[in-house]
Design a protein around this motif. Structure first.
Motif, PDB file in Angstrom:
ATOM      1  N   ASP A   1       0.338  -1.482   0.210  1.00 43.65           N
ATOM      2  CA  ASP A   1      -0.223  -0.460  -0.231  1.00 43.65           C
ATOM      3  C   ASP A   1       1.022   1.389   0.309  1.00 43.65           C
ATOM      4  O   ASP A   1       0.445   1.843  -0.609  1.00 43.65           O
ATOM      5  CB  ASP A   1      -1.053   0.217   1.241  1.00 43.65           C
ATOM      6  CG  ASP A   1      -1.955  -1.661   1.504  1.00 43.65           C
ATOM      7  OD1 ASP A   1      -1.302  -2.176   1.202  1.00 43.65           O
ATOM      8  OD2 ASP A   1      -2.900  -1.291   1.436  1.00 43.65           O
TER       9      ASP A   1
ATOM     10  N   TRP B   1       1.259   3.402  -3.411  1.00 46.46           N
ATOM     11  CA  TRP B   1       0.280   3.654  -3.837  1.00 46.46           C
ATOM     12  C   TRP B   1      -0.986   5.421  -3.394  1.00 46.46           C
ATOM     13  O   TRP B   1      -0.348   4.330  -1.622  1.00 46.46           O
ATOM     14  CB  TRP B   1      -0.559   2.323  -4.023  1.00 46.46           C
ATOM     15  CG  TRP B   1      -0.155   1.971  -5.194  1.00 46.46           C
ATOM     16  CD1 TRP B   1       0.381   0.353  -4.909  1.00 46.46           C
ATOM     17  CD2 TRP B   1      -0.316   1.430  -6.460  1.00 46.46           C
ATOM     18  NE1 TRP B   1       1.156  -0.304  -6.257  1.00 46.46           N
ATOM     19  CE2 TRP B   1       0.540   0.496  -7.212  1.00 46.46           C
ATOM     20  CE3 TRP B   1      -1.014   2.261  -7.118  1.00 46.46           C
ATOM     21  CZ2 TRP B   1       0.372   0.397  -8.315  1.00 46.46           C
ATOM     22  CZ3 TRP B   1      -0.943   1.692  -8.778  1.00 46.46           C
ATOM     23  CH2 TRP B   1      -0.231   1.161  -8.808  1.00 46.46           C
ATOM     24  N   ARG B   2      -1.038   6.183  -3.735  1.00 48.08           N
ATOM     25  CA  ARG B   2      -1.797   7.222  -3.330  1.00 48.08           C
ATOM     26  C   ARG B   2      -2.579   7.515  -3.771  1.00 48.08           C
ATOM     27  O   ARG B   2      -2.277   8.148  -5.193  1.00 48.08           O
ATOM     28  CB  ARG B   2      -0.692   8.067  -2.450  1.00 48.08           C
ATOM     29  CG  ARG B   2      -1.827   9.084  -1.784  1.00 48.08           C
ATOM     30  CD  ARG B   2      -0.063  10.156  -0.562  1.00 48.08           C
ATOM     31  NE  ARG B   2       0.946   9.028  -0.096  1.00 48.08           N
ATOM     32  CZ  ARG B   2       1.499   9.418   0.245  1.00 48.08           C
ATOM     33  NH1 ARG B   2       2.382  10.818   0.035  1.00 48.08           N
ATOM     34  NH2 ARG B   2       2.686   8.621   0.977  1.00 48.08           N
ATOM     35  N   ASP B   3      -3.653   8.118  -3.867  1.00 48.51           N
ATOM     36  CA  ASP B   3      -4.977   7.933  -4.301  1.00 48.51           C
ATOM     37  C   ASP B   3      -4.781   7.858  -5.962  1.00 48.51           C
ATOM     38  O   ASP B   3      -5.169   8.002  -7.274  1.00 48.51           O
ATOM     39  CB  ASP B   3      -4.947   9.277  -5.227  1.00 48.51           C
ATOM     40  CG  ASP B   3      -4.861  10.045  -2.834  1.00 48.51           C
ATOM     41  OD1 ASP B   3      -5.580  10.001  -2.063  1.00 48.51           O
ATOM     42  OD2 ASP B   3      -4.114  11.090  -3.117  1.00 48.51           O
ATOM     43  N   GLY B   4      -4.464   5.974  -5.882  1.00 48.24           N
ATOM     44  CA  GLY B   4      -4.514   5.450  -7.203  1.00 48.24           C
ATOM     45  C   GLY B   4      -3.322   5.513  -7.574  1.00 48.24           C
ATOM     46  O   GLY B   4      -3.314   5.024  -8.979  1.00 48.24           O
ATOM     47  N   GLN B   5      -2.683   6.417  -7.851  1.00 48.56           N
ATOM     48  CA  GLN B   5      -1.492   6.252  -8.076  1.00 48.56           C
ATOM     49  C   GLN B   5       0.112   6.376  -7.723  1.00 48.56           C
ATOM     50  O   GLN B   5       0.941   5.686  -6.608  1.00 48.56           O
ATOM     51  CB  GLN B   5      -1.050   8.055  -8.672  1.00 48.56           C
ATOM     52  CG  GLN B   5      -2.547   8.760  -9.326  1.00 48.56           C
ATOM     53  CD  GLN B   5      -2.316   8.243 -10.230  1.00 48.56           C
ATOM     54  OE1 GLN B   5      -1.857   7.652 -11.333  1.00 48.56           O
ATOM     55  NE2 GLN B   5      -4.043   7.969 -10.644  1.00 48.56           N
TER      56      GLN B   5
END
Length: 403
Positions: free
Chosen positions: A335, A338-342
């Protein structure tokens, strides 16, 4: 197990180094390989994944299925002795290996750990001899077992008897209707229903036991799980009640001894909130291998759980581990990439600028949510300093805070 130690370095007569094998190529196998190589052994890994973390750093990689006869034969030809890095290696494959080579832990002990029903029965037997027992539970193998479940076990947690880990194969159930639906959802496979308890804490103990019965242990570890996956392990002075620590260590030793276990074993415990000052200890499950909660031992102890795994396998002396620094271990899941789906790159430079940080990434190429990609251990002179640095590292990585 052989009574003759398998000494590191060149085999008598020269020409090659003593070689130790491991079934499984994940991060635990990788750290076993590093520990074995540091002592002077060559290593061989059997894992079907050609890019497995352990296979890529080992001297030899046998890339076959765990029950492939030719693969097992290759491993035996290479190795003086063989261990495993995860409990779901087929016990039959370990039995095949054990017929020709020393194997630790043995297939019988691994078979118990592979089956929650057998595991609970073993814990209950140890408790009758004065140890710590499991949570109230019932085995569900048939519709008759389902109908006979005592009301007192509800609400509860239904767990598959086999192949469950990191929260997988588990369903929370509030009543009989939910229990029946959950058993259907899990495919009517053998299960264990455990009474849901009010938990105050989660602890674990890692013990190493030799073929001669010699046994040593690490300090009791305090753990925090999120979504069934270990998130934080703390091993600091005063972190665990001395009374509970003594009970947990004694219970772990008894569980290992009654199995005639050889190798590194982790036993996990719950502290149940019963209104008393200490709480009540119940045993949850065991892992016949080094454990995620023991990764801090690489940086905070004078001998790691992986070196003890090598020593138990090779029949070497088992020194009592000494923890030289308070430590906190943070599990690093996919996780973080990944951040905000990016996709993002974690702030490793910022984290490594903090004092006492030790980063271990496992060489996995694909960062997926929930996948264990590595761990970060923080050591310091005091528990307070370790906590402060760990919280700063967590903030820089985007890991949620903890109490």
């Amino acid at each position: 197990m052989s009574a003759t130690p398998i000494l590191p370095g060149p085999v008598a007569g020269g020409g090659r180094l003593a070689t130790l094998g491991v079934m499984g190529g994940g991060q635990l196998g990788r750290m076993f390989v590093h520990a074995a190589q540091a002592l002077g052994y060559q290593t061989a890994v059997l894992d079907p994944d050609a890019t497995s973390p352990a296979g890529r750093v080992s001297d030899y990689h046998v890339a076959t299925a765990y029950d492939d006869e030719q693969g097992l034969a290759q491993l035996m030809q290479r190795c003086e002795a063989i261990t495993t890095e995860f409990e779901n290696v087929p016990a039959g494959a370990l039995a095949t290996l054990a017929a020709q080579r020393p194997v630790a832990p043995g297939p019988q002990a691994v078979a118990v750990a592979q089956d929650r029903i057998a595991e609970k029965a073993h814990f209950a037997a140890c408790a009758r001899a004065g140890g710590v027992g499991p949570a109230p539970h019932a085995a569900i193998v048939s519709p008759a077992d389902l109908a006979a479940v005592p009301d007192a076990l509800l609400p509860g947690i239904l767990k598959t008897a086999r192949l469950g880990y990191d929260g997988k194969g588990q369903v929370r159930v509030a009543d009989r209707a939910a229990l029946a639906a959950a058993w259907e959802q899990l495919g009517r496979v053998p299960c264990v229903l455990e009474q849901r308890l009010a938990l105050r804490d989660e602890l674990s103990v890692i013990v190493a036991r030799g073929a001669d019965g010699a046994q040593v242990h690490f300090p009791v570890q305090r753990n925090l799980h999120r979504d069934g996956i270990l998130a934080v392990t703390e091993v600091v002075p005063g972190g665990v009640s001395p009374v509970l620590a003594e009970q947990a260590i004694a219970a772990t030793g008894a569980i290992a001894a009654q199995l005639r276990y050889v190798g590194v074993l982790c036993v996990e415990f719950f502290v149940v909130d019963d209104g008393s000052a200490e709480g009540t200890l119940v045993v949850n499950e065991m892992a016949p291998r080094p454990h995620n909660s023991g990764h801090y031992t690489i940086d905070a102890c004078d001998v790691s759980q992986f070196e003890l795994q090598v020593r138990t396998l090779a029949g070497l002396p088992l020194p009592t581990p000494r923890q030289h620094s308070p430590a906190i271990m943070l599990n690093l899941l996919g996780d973080l990439w990944w951040r905000d789906g990016q996709p993002v790159t974690p702030d490793w430079a910022g984290v490594l600028a903090l004092p006492g940080t030790h980063l271990h990434l496992y060489g996995k190429h694909d960062a997926r949510p929930g996948r264990k990609m590595g761990h970060l251990t923080i050591t310091a002179a005091t528990a307070e300093a370790a906590q402060q640095t760990a919280r700063a590292a967590a903030e820089r990585l985007g890991i949620a805070p903890w109490r």
